[in-house]
Design a protein around this motif. Sequence first.
Motif, short mmCIF file in Angstrom:
data_model
loop_
_atom_site.label_atom_id
_atom_site.label_comp_id
_atom_site.label_asym_id
_atom_site.label_seq_id
_atom_site.Cartn_x
_atom_site.Cartn_y
_atom_site.Cartn_z
N LEU A 188 39.21 55.95 23.89
CA LEU A 188 37.91 56.62 23.94
C LEU A 188 37.95 57.74 24.97
O LEU A 188 38.44 57.56 26.07
CB LEU A 188 36.85 55.58 24.32
N LYS A 193 23.14 59.33 28.48
CA LYS A 193 23.83 59.96 27.35
C LYS A 193 25.21 59.33 27.14
O LYS A 193 25.60 59.01 26.01
CB LYS A 193 23.97 61.46 27.62
N VAL A 194 25.93 59.09 28.23
CA VAL A 194 27.27 58.49 28.12
C VAL A 194 27.16 57.04 27.62
O VAL A 194 27.95 56.61 26.78
CB VAL A 194 28.00 58.56 29.48
N LYS A 254 27.59 53.77 20.67
CA LYS A 254 27.83 54.30 19.32
C LYS A 254 29.29 54.11 18.91
O LYS A 254 29.59 53.70 17.79
CB LYS A 254 27.46 55.79 19.30
N ASN A 255 30.19 54.37 19.84
CA ASN A 255 31.61 54.21 19.54
C ASN A 255 31.97 52.74 19.31
O ASN A 255 32.77 52.42 18.43
CB ASN A 255 32.45 54.80 20.67
N ILE A 257 35.13 60.58 26.35
CA ILE A 257 33.76 61.07 26.26
C ILE A 257 33.59 62.19 27.27
O ILE A 257 33.97 62.04 28.44
CB ILE A 257 32.75 59.95 26.54
N LYS A 268 30.83 51.75 15.91
CA LYS A 268 31.72 52.33 14.90
C LYS A 268 33.00 51.53 14.79
O LYS A 268 33.46 51.25 13.68
CB LYS A 268 32.03 53.78 15.30
N ALA A 318 30.45 64.75 28.61
CA ALA A 318 29.02 65.03 28.51
C ALA A 318 28.60 65.92 29.68
O ALA A 318 29.23 65.90 30.75
CB ALA A 318 28.22 63.74 28.53
N GLY A 330 24.92 55.84 25.66
CA GLY A 330 24.65 55.92 24.22
C GLY A 330 25.91 56.22 23.43
O GLY A 330 26.13 55.64 22.35
N GLN A 331 26.76 57.08 23.96
CA GLN A 331 28.01 57.42 23.25
C GLN A 331 28.96 56.22 23.23
O GLN A 331 29.64 55.99 22.23
CB GLN A 331 28.67 58.63 23.90
#
Length: 179
Positions: free
Chosen positions: A59, A80-81, A87-88, A61, A91, A63, A83-84
């Motif tokens: 991973l 924001k991080v 999300k990852n 990221i 997935k 931002a 959330g990413q």
Amino acid sequence: MQTSVTFKQIDPSDALKSYVQKKVDRFDKMLESPAEANVVLSVEKIRHIAEITLVCDRLKIHAKEESENMYSSIDTLMDKVAGQIKKNKDKMRRHMSGNKASIKDNDILLTPPEAASDTSTPEVIMEAIDVKPIDIDDAVMELNSGKENFFVFSNARTERVNVLYRRNDGKLGLIQPRR
């Protein structure tokens, strides 16, 4: 988590550094392997900019967030991080569970194996035969005595090649070429 904080055009402060460290350490619970975070804090005129690059096993990221207050920029950036990362993880979970919803199979046209074999040219086996000039009555006797469903002969009356065959209804058919 290994964290480095860089200050650009802003005086370095231990309070900001410990605040960033505290926020970044929350990600240790969310990540499955050790990670490395590089945080850059900078000020441009009235904008306070916080930027992070987080690298983990599979991973990466990146931002960036800006506001009029550095603490506010850091809070928004960390949300924001988070959330990413979530999300990852979702997935990866979907991919590992065998749910292939992410694969678009609409673009793939599948053809059944029967259809693929229909497009090939059928194999033709050639056999040489002797054509004797005989009458239709003699050809019927030859057809009835053999095991084949057809008999090729030269019609003694017309001197042309004819085919006598057994139809599906049990009757006999005769194919004669036109002149």
